[in-house]
Design an enzyme around this catalytic site. Structure first.
Site, mmCIF file in Angstrom:
data_model
loop_
_atom_site.group_PDB
_atom_site.id
_atom_site.type_symbol
_atom_site.label_atom_id
_atom_site.label_comp_id
_atom_site.label_asym_id
_atom_site.label_seq_id
_atom_site.Cartn_x
_atom_site.Cartn_y
_atom_site.Cartn_z
ATOM 1 N N ILE A 103 5.413 -3.000 -7.632
ATOM 2 C CA ILE A 103 4.659 -1.755 -7.843
ATOM 3 C C ILE A 103 5.282 -0.659 -6.974
ATOM 4 O O ILE A 103 5.178 -0.718 -5.749
ATOM 5 C CB ILE A 103 3.167 -1.940 -7.478
ATOM 6 C CG1 ILE A 103 2.560 -3.123 -8.246
ATOM 7 C CG2 ILE A 103 2.383 -0.652 -7.761
ATOM 8 C CD1 ILE A 103 1.226 -3.607 -7.688
ATOM 9 N N ARG A 104 5.939 0.296 -7.611
ATOM 10 C CA ARG A 104 6.669 1.341 -6.863
ATOM 11 C C ARG A 104 7.414 0.724 -5.670
ATOM 12 O O ARG A 104 7.295 1.164 -4.532
ATOM 13 C CB ARG A 104 5.715 2.443 -6.393
ATOM 14 C CG ARG A 104 5.131 3.253 -7.542
ATOM 15 C CD ARG A 104 4.272 4.410 -7.055
ATOM 16 N NE ARG A 104 3.172 3.981 -6.200
ATOM 17 C CZ ARG A 104 2.075 3.364 -6.644
ATOM 18 N NH1 ARG A 104 1.913 3.115 -7.932
ATOM 19 N NH2 ARG A 104 1.145 2.997 -5.814
ATOM 20 N N GLY A 124 0.869 -1.177 0.000
ATOM 21 C CA GLY A 124 0.000 0.000 0.000
ATOM 22 C C GLY A 124 0.892 1.208 0.000
ATOM 23 O O GLY A 124 1.750 1.334 -0.867
ATOM 24 N N GLU A 125 0.724 2.057 0.979
ATOM 25 C CA GLU A 125 1.585 3.237 1.097
ATOM 26 C C GLU A 125 2.120 3.275 2.533
ATOM 27 O O GLU A 125 1.354 3.461 3.483
ATOM 28 C CB GLU A 125 0.772 4.488 0.727
ATOM 29 C CG GLU A 125 1.508 5.794 0.908
ATOM 30 C CD GLU A 125 2.921 5.784 0.312
ATOM 31 O OE1 GLU A 125 3.079 5.491 -0.883
ATOM 32 O OE2 GLU A 125 3.874 6.054 1.064
ATOM 33 N N GLU A 128 0.781 -11.590 -2.900
ATOM 34 C CA GLU A 128 -0.670 -11.660 -2.653
ATOM 35 C C GLU A 128 -1.498 -11.353 -3.896
ATOM 36 O O GLU A 128 -2.684 -11.634 -3.915
ATOM 37 C CB GLU A 128 -1.067 -10.724 -1.499
ATOM 38 C CG GLU A 128 -1.002 -9.229 -1.789
ATOM 39 C CD GLU A 128 0.394 -8.626 -1.665
ATOM 40 O OE1 GLU A 128 1.378 -9.406 -1.606
ATOM 41 O OE2 GLU A 128 0.504 -7.394 -1.664
ATOM 42 N N CYS A 142 6.168 -5.210 0.216
ATOM 43 C CA CYS A 142 6.314 -3.872 -0.375
ATOM 44 C C CYS A 142 6.254 -2.782 0.706
ATOM 45 O O CYS A 142 7.198 -2.642 1.469
ATOM 46 C CB CYS A 142 5.292 -3.690 -1.491
ATOM 47 S SG CYS A 142 5.760 -2.395 -2.633
ATOM 48 N N HIS A 180 4.745 -8.342 -4.519
ATOM 49 C CA HIS A 180 3.407 -8.611 -3.967
ATOM 50 C C HIS A 180 2.954 -10.028 -4.269
ATOM 51 O O HIS A 180 2.178 -10.232 -5.200
ATOM 52 C CB HIS A 180 2.394 -7.655 -4.612
ATOM 53 C CG HIS A 180 2.562 -6.225 -4.250
ATOM 54 N ND1 HIS A 180 1.930 -5.651 -3.176
ATOM 55 C CD2 HIS A 180 3.294 -5.250 -4.820
ATOM 56 C CE1 HIS A 180 2.263 -4.376 -3.098
ATOM 57 N NE2 HIS A 180 3.083 -4.098 -4.093
HETATM 58 N N1 GLN Z 1 6.024 3.045 -2.581
HETATM 59 C C1 GLN Z 1 5.154 2.581 -1.562
HETATM 60 C C2 GLN Z 1 5.587 3.065 -0.190
HETATM 61 O O1 GLN Z 1 6.423 3.774 0.063
HETATM 62 C C3 GLN Z 1 5.075 1.081 -1.543
HETATM 63 C C4 GLN Z 1 4.329 0.599 -2.759
HETATM 64 C C5 GLN Z 1 3.597 -0.681 -2.589
HETATM 65 O O2 GLN Z 1 3.366 -1.177 -1.491
HETATM 66 N N2 GLN Z 1 3.139 -1.206 -3.697
HETATM 67 O O3 GLN Z 1 5.080 2.742 0.754
#
Ligand code: GLN
Length: 193
Positions: free
Chosen positions: A137-138, A48-49, A175, A80, A173
């Site tokens: 993803i990022r 997530g973030e 999941e 992540c 990920h």
């Molecule tokens: N870039 C996100 C962060 O700093 C992580 C991205 C993700 O979980 N897909 O938290």
């Protein structure tokens, strides 16, 4: 007693983790409160973030309980953003960004993002016979590992899956891919702990 592996449910891809753990025969409640954390044998921290999850953990009075449980040896698996939250040190975090910590690694946030925002790759992961189709993803990568941290997989020359004792973290990920084997490794680790 059946194993209870909670999923930290403040933000991110909670549902996918709950579905994966449920397929593996584990009870996987959402965790938003300290009392819900108390009921868990182990915890998954979703993607997530990381800045949002960290801030909400602080707001919901979960950050200190999470830190104590991890310090006491509760197994945890971060994917992540979850990897960032388990890291003792972050590079390119936002000012004042807090983590749960416990895993003696330095993680660079959005590390692959300089080259490409998101990508997929087939990765060899230690402990699994066949490659894992990994979705990034990022994603962060691990920049530095402390003593005793095992690197289970690398991408572009950087560790993207690491383990130390009961703590497991992946930049990607598992999941979202419908491949339950990395969660399976975690469940085995929890059973052995
Ligand atoms: N870039 C996100 C962060 O700093 C992580 C991205 C993700 O979980 N897909 O938290």
């Amino acid at each position: 007693m059946p194993l209870t592996i909670g999923v930290l449910a403040l933000q991110g891809d909670v549902r996918e983790h709950v579905a994966t753990l449920t397929r593996l025969g584990v009870s996987a409640p959402a965790v938003r409160r300290p009392t819900e954390l108390d009921a868990c044998d182990a915890l998954v921290i979703p993607g997530g973030e990381s800045t949002t999850i960290g801030r909400l953990a602080r707001t919901f009075d979960l950050l200190e309980p999470l830190r104590s449980r991890v310090k006491e040896g509760m197994p945890a698996f971060g994917t992540c953003a979850g990897m960032i939250l388990l890291a003792d040190r972050i590079v390119d975090g936002v000012a004042g960004q807090e983590t749960i910590g416990g895993l003696d690694v330095t993680v660079r946030r959005n590390a692959f993002g300089r080259q490409v925002d998101s990508f997929e790759d087939d990765l060899a992961v230690d402990g699994l016979a066949e490659a894992v189709h990994a979705v990034f993803i990022r994603a962060p990568w691990v920049e530095e590992v402390g003593p005793g941290v095992e690197v289970l997989a690398t991408a572009a020359g950087h560790p993207v899956a690491v383990r130390r004792g009961p703590l497991l973290a992946t930049s990607f990920h598992p999941e979202v891919s419908g491949d339950d084997r990395v969660h399976g490794l975690f469940v085995d680790l929890v059973r052995g702990a």
